[in-house]
Design a protein around this motif. Structure first.
Motif, short mmCIF file in Angstrom:
data_model
loop_
_atom_site.label_atom_id
_atom_site.label_comp_id
_atom_site.label_asym_id
_atom_site.label_seq_id
_atom_site.Cartn_x
_atom_site.Cartn_y
_atom_site.Cartn_z
N VAL A 27 0.84 -1.19 0.00
CA VAL A 27 0.00 0.00 0.00
C VAL A 27 0.88 1.25 0.00
O VAL A 27 0.55 2.27 -0.61
CB VAL A 27 -0.96 -0.01 1.21
CG1 VAL A 27 -1.75 1.28 1.32
CG2 VAL A 27 -1.89 -1.21 1.13
N LEU A 28 2.02 1.17 0.69
CA LEU A 28 3.03 2.22 0.68
C LEU A 28 4.32 1.64 0.12
O LEU A 28 4.61 0.46 0.30
CB LEU A 28 3.30 2.73 2.09
CG LEU A 28 2.23 3.56 2.76
CD1 LEU A 28 2.65 3.92 4.19
CD2 LEU A 28 1.91 4.82 1.98
N CYS A 47 5.76 6.61 -0.49
CA CYS A 47 4.69 7.08 -1.36
C CYS A 47 3.61 6.02 -1.43
O CYS A 47 3.86 4.84 -1.16
CB CYS A 47 5.20 7.46 -2.75
SG CYS A 47 5.71 6.08 -3.79
N SER A 48 2.43 6.44 -1.79
CA SER A 48 1.34 5.49 -1.94
C SER A 48 1.58 4.64 -3.18
O SER A 48 2.35 5.02 -4.08
CB SER A 48 0.00 6.23 -2.07
OG SER A 48 -0.03 6.95 -3.29
N ASP A 49 0.92 3.51 -3.25
CA ASP A 49 1.05 2.67 -4.43
C ASP A 49 0.56 3.38 -5.68
O ASP A 49 1.07 3.15 -6.78
CB ASP A 49 0.35 1.32 -4.23
CG ASP A 49 -1.13 1.44 -3.90
OD1 ASP A 49 -1.59 2.53 -3.51
OD2 ASP A 49 -1.83 0.42 -4.01
N SER A 50 -0.39 4.32 -5.54
CA SER A 50 -0.88 5.09 -6.69
C SER A 50 0.21 6.00 -7.25
O SER A 50 0.38 6.10 -8.47
CB SER A 50 -2.09 5.95 -6.29
OG SER A 50 -3.11 5.14 -5.78
N PRO A 113 4.81 10.90 3.89
CA PRO A 113 4.25 10.10 2.82
C PRO A 113 3.75 10.99 1.68
O PRO A 113 3.09 12.00 1.92
CB PRO A 113 3.08 9.38 3.49
CG PRO A 113 2.70 10.25 4.63
CD PRO A 113 3.91 11.03 5.02
N MET A 115 1.33 11.14 -1.58
CA MET A 115 0.16 10.41 -2.06
C MET A 115 -0.67 11.29 -2.99
O MET A 115 -0.46 12.50 -3.05
CB MET A 115 -0.67 9.95 -0.88
CG MET A 115 -1.24 11.09 -0.05
SD MET A 115 -1.85 10.56 1.53
CE MET A 115 -0.37 10.71 2.51
N ASP A 119 -5.97 9.34 -2.37
CA ASP A 119 -5.47 8.26 -1.53
C ASP A 119 -5.79 8.47 -0.05
O ASP A 119 -5.67 7.54 0.74
CB ASP A 119 -3.94 8.10 -1.65
CG ASP A 119 -3.51 7.59 -2.99
OD1 ASP A 119 -4.32 6.94 -3.68
OD2 ASP A 119 -2.35 7.85 -3.37
N GLU A 120 -6.14 9.67 0.32
CA GLU A 120 -6.32 9.95 1.75
C GLU A 120 -7.60 9.38 2.28
O GLU A 120 -8.59 9.26 1.70
CB GLU A 120 -6.29 11.46 1.98
CG GLU A 120 -4.93 12.00 1.63
CD GLU A 120 -4.79 13.46 1.94
OE1 GLU A 120 -4.37 13.75 3.07
OE2 GLU A 120 -5.12 14.28 1.08
#
Length: 120
Positions: A27-28, A47-50, A113, A115, A119-120
């Motif tokens: 996920v991160l 960072c987020s996976d996105s 992080p 994102m 994503d939040e």
């Protein structure tokens, strides 16, 4: 009601999900393992996976260099942080809009992080 040293004023924790678990689950993405990240930041950065998918797309489909993408992202993030003095959450524009929230990680040590706002 005063909480004891073992108990929160909010009661017993029902569920928690740590940064470490989020990295293990994908996920991160922990960017601190990369030298370019350690050159730019003294705190842990993820960072987020996105966001990682967008970075990987730039490398895989658009002939961009990972180090170059991260360098540019970090410069823009630092500019956003400098412009937003005193705030713990910022938004800035890289190729897409990115949000960063400065705060504690699994311990009291701060992390940053990166994102997408969604994503939040």
């Amino acid at each position: 009601m005063k909480a004891s040293h073992n108990e929160s004023v909010f009661g017993e924790t029902v569920y928690s999900y740590s940064r470490r678990q989020a990295v293990e689950d994908g996920v991160l993405v922990d960017l601190t393992v990369l030298e370019i990240t350690r050159q730019h930041w003294t705190i842990p950065l993820c960072c987020s996976d996105s966001v990682w998918t967008i970075i990987q797309d730039g490398v895989t489909n658009h002939g961009k260099d990972l180090i170059g993408i991260l360098h540019d992202l970090y410069i823009v993030a630092k500019q956003g942080i400098n412009a937003a003095t005193g705030q713990d959450r910022i938004q800035f524009k890289a190729t897409v809009g990115v949000a960063a929230t400065f705060g504690p990680g699994d311990t009291a040590m701060p992390i940053l992080p990166l994102m997408l706002p969604s994503d939040e």
